[in-house]
Design an enzyme around this catalytic site. Structure first.
Site, PDB file in Angstrom:
ATOM      1  CB  CYS A  13      29.934  -4.418  33.862  1.00 11.52           C
ATOM      2  SG  CYS A  13      28.372  -4.891  34.663  1.00 11.52           S
ATOM      3  CB  THR A  14      27.862  -0.141  37.100  1.00 14.13           C
ATOM      4  OG1 THR A  14      26.654  -0.810  36.704  1.00 14.13           O
ATOM      5  CG2 THR A  14      28.103   1.042  36.181  1.00 14.13           C
ATOM      6  CG  HIS A  15      26.578  -5.749  38.387  1.00 10.09           C
ATOM      7  ND1 HIS A  15      25.819  -4.955  37.563  1.00 10.09           N
ATOM      8  CD2 HIS A  15      25.690  -6.480  39.116  1.00 10.09           C
ATOM      9  CE1 HIS A  15      24.536  -5.201  37.774  1.00 10.09           C
ATOM     10  NE2 HIS A  15      24.430  -6.123  38.704  1.00 10.09           N
ATOM     11  CG  ASP A  56      22.379  -0.598  36.348  1.00  4.03           C
ATOM     12  OD1 ASP A  56      22.482  -0.889  35.144  1.00  4.03           O
ATOM     13  OD2 ASP A  56      22.971  -1.218  37.247  1.00  4.03           O
ATOM     14  CB  SER A  57      19.531  -3.098  33.175  1.00  2.00           C
ATOM     15  OG  SER A  57      20.879  -3.491  33.355  1.00  2.00           O
ATOM     16  CB  CYS A  95      23.173   0.658  32.663  1.00  2.40           C
ATOM     17  SG  CYS A  95      22.965  -0.919  31.806  1.00  2.40           S
ATOM     18  CG  ASN A  96      29.569   0.162  31.421  1.00  2.00           C
ATOM     19  OD1 ASN A  96      30.407   0.883  30.904  1.00  2.00           O
ATOM     20  ND2 ASN A  96      29.501   0.011  32.738  1.00  2.00           N
ATOM     21  CB  THR A  97      24.158  -3.111  28.740  1.00  2.00           C
ATOM     22  OG1 THR A  97      25.079  -4.089  29.259  1.00  2.00           O
ATOM     23  CG2 THR A  97      23.384  -3.721  27.595  1.00  2.00           C
ATOM     24  CD  GLU A 110      22.010  -8.444  39.418  1.00  2.00           C
ATOM     25  OE1 GLU A 110      21.064  -9.190  39.107  1.00  2.00           O
ATOM     26  OE2 GLU A 110      22.092  -7.257  39.055  1.00  2.00           O
ATOM     27  CE1 TYR A 161      16.831  -3.980  31.085  1.00  2.00           C
ATOM     28  CE2 TYR A 161      17.812  -1.988  30.169  1.00  2.00           C
ATOM     29  CZ  TYR A 161      16.762  -2.613  30.812  1.00  2.00           C
ATOM     30  OH  TYR A 161      15.649  -1.897  31.153  1.00  2.00           O
ATOM     31  N   GLY A 162      22.388  -7.351  29.492  1.00  2.00           N
ATOM     32  CA  GLY A 162      23.620  -7.641  28.747  1.00  2.00           C
ATOM     33  C   GLY A 162      23.519  -8.683  27.660  1.00  2.00           C
TER      34      GLY A 162
END
Length: 269
Positions: free
Chosen positions: A187-189, A7-8, A70-72, A153, A39-40
């Site tokens: 998004c994984t967040h 993941d980024s 990571c979706n991006t 974050e 990265y988004g």
């Protein structure tokens, strides 16, 4: 051979945790490119370059199978890497978008689906394109949520200040289509905002988080590809690698994981 998870940022830890719950026997190597996150908001070229560097590094460390958690990266880099940069006889690279959308047709009643994601994932239209492959009857509406990852974050996602941005993006999404009955957290967040997202709704809406779905699909994938499963080591271990300082990684990872971890620092190039 290990399973690599990339993941980024930190959200991929939510995917890794569910995968390890589903498949605890395998050895895992998690790589977070946290120094260059997010990265988004980056261009396709930069996302592709950074993601390929991560894939190459994980491959060099003995990963036979890599999950872009990571979706991006899945939206912007996965297809190119699969088609141009790897030998599938030696390495498989999978994303998180396709497994997620495959679950949608069986869940929606109205056929109206909402996507909450980063600006890069939204602009790629990866969810729109993949959902169209599962059914031509779906109406898909996207909403970019550029402030959600920074809030998470920064550890502010459960504080009152996050309410404004939860309301802002959900209100904008449902203003576009009030008939939405399924919302994908693209998004994984975003699962860390789930309590506030759930509290916002005044009617039944299915919220689709990716971790459990990706874990189940990976288990199915390994059953269908026993030749890959046979190459994977089964020591039940997990290593964490970051491009950021190890202390910062440990501190931030505690938002996403229920266990204390140690990490090693590397630089990607």
């Amino acid at each position: 051979m290990k399973i690599g998870v990339f993941d980024s940022g930190y959200g991929g830890l939510t995917i890794l945790e569910k995968i390890r719950e589903q498949l605890p026997e395998y050895d895992y190597l998690y790589l977070g490119d946290n120094a260059r996150a997010p990265y988004g908001t980056r261009s396709f070229e930069v996302i592709y370059e950074y993601t390929l560097q991560a894939v190459r590094w994980l491959e060099s460390q003995g990963c036979r199978l890599i999950i872009l958690a990571c979706n991006t990266a899945s939206a912007k880099a996965l297809r190119t890497i699969q088609q141009r940069d790897i030998d599938p006889a030696k390495l498989r690279v999978l994303g998180v978008i396709r497994p997620t959308v495959e679950a949608v047709p069986a869940l929606t009643r109205t056929g109206h689906v909402g996507i909450l994601a980063t600006p890069a994932t939204v602009s790629s239209e990866s969810y729109v394109l993949e959902l169209a492959k599962t059914s031509d009857q779906l109406v898909v509406t996207q909403q970019a949520c550029p402030m959600w990852v920074p809030l998470i974050e920064a550890g502010e996602h459960l504080n009152d200040g996050a309410d404004y941005f939860v309301d802002k993006y959900l209100s904008e999404l449902f203003a576009k289509d009030p008939q939405i009955d399924n919302v994908i957290l693209g998004c994984t967040h975003y699962p860390l905002l789930l309590p506030k997202i759930q509290a916002w709704f005044k009617k039944p809406v299915q919220i689709i988080a990716q971790g459990g779905i990706v874990a189940e699909k990976l288990a199915d994938y390994l059953q269908r590809h026993p030749e890959i499963a046979a190459d994977l080591s089964q020591g039940g271990t997990c290593q964490y690698i970051t491009t950021e300082s190890t202390k910062k990684f440990r501190d931030n990872a505690s938002l996403f994981l229920s266990e204390a971890i140690t990490a090693k620092h590397i630089e990607l190039q």
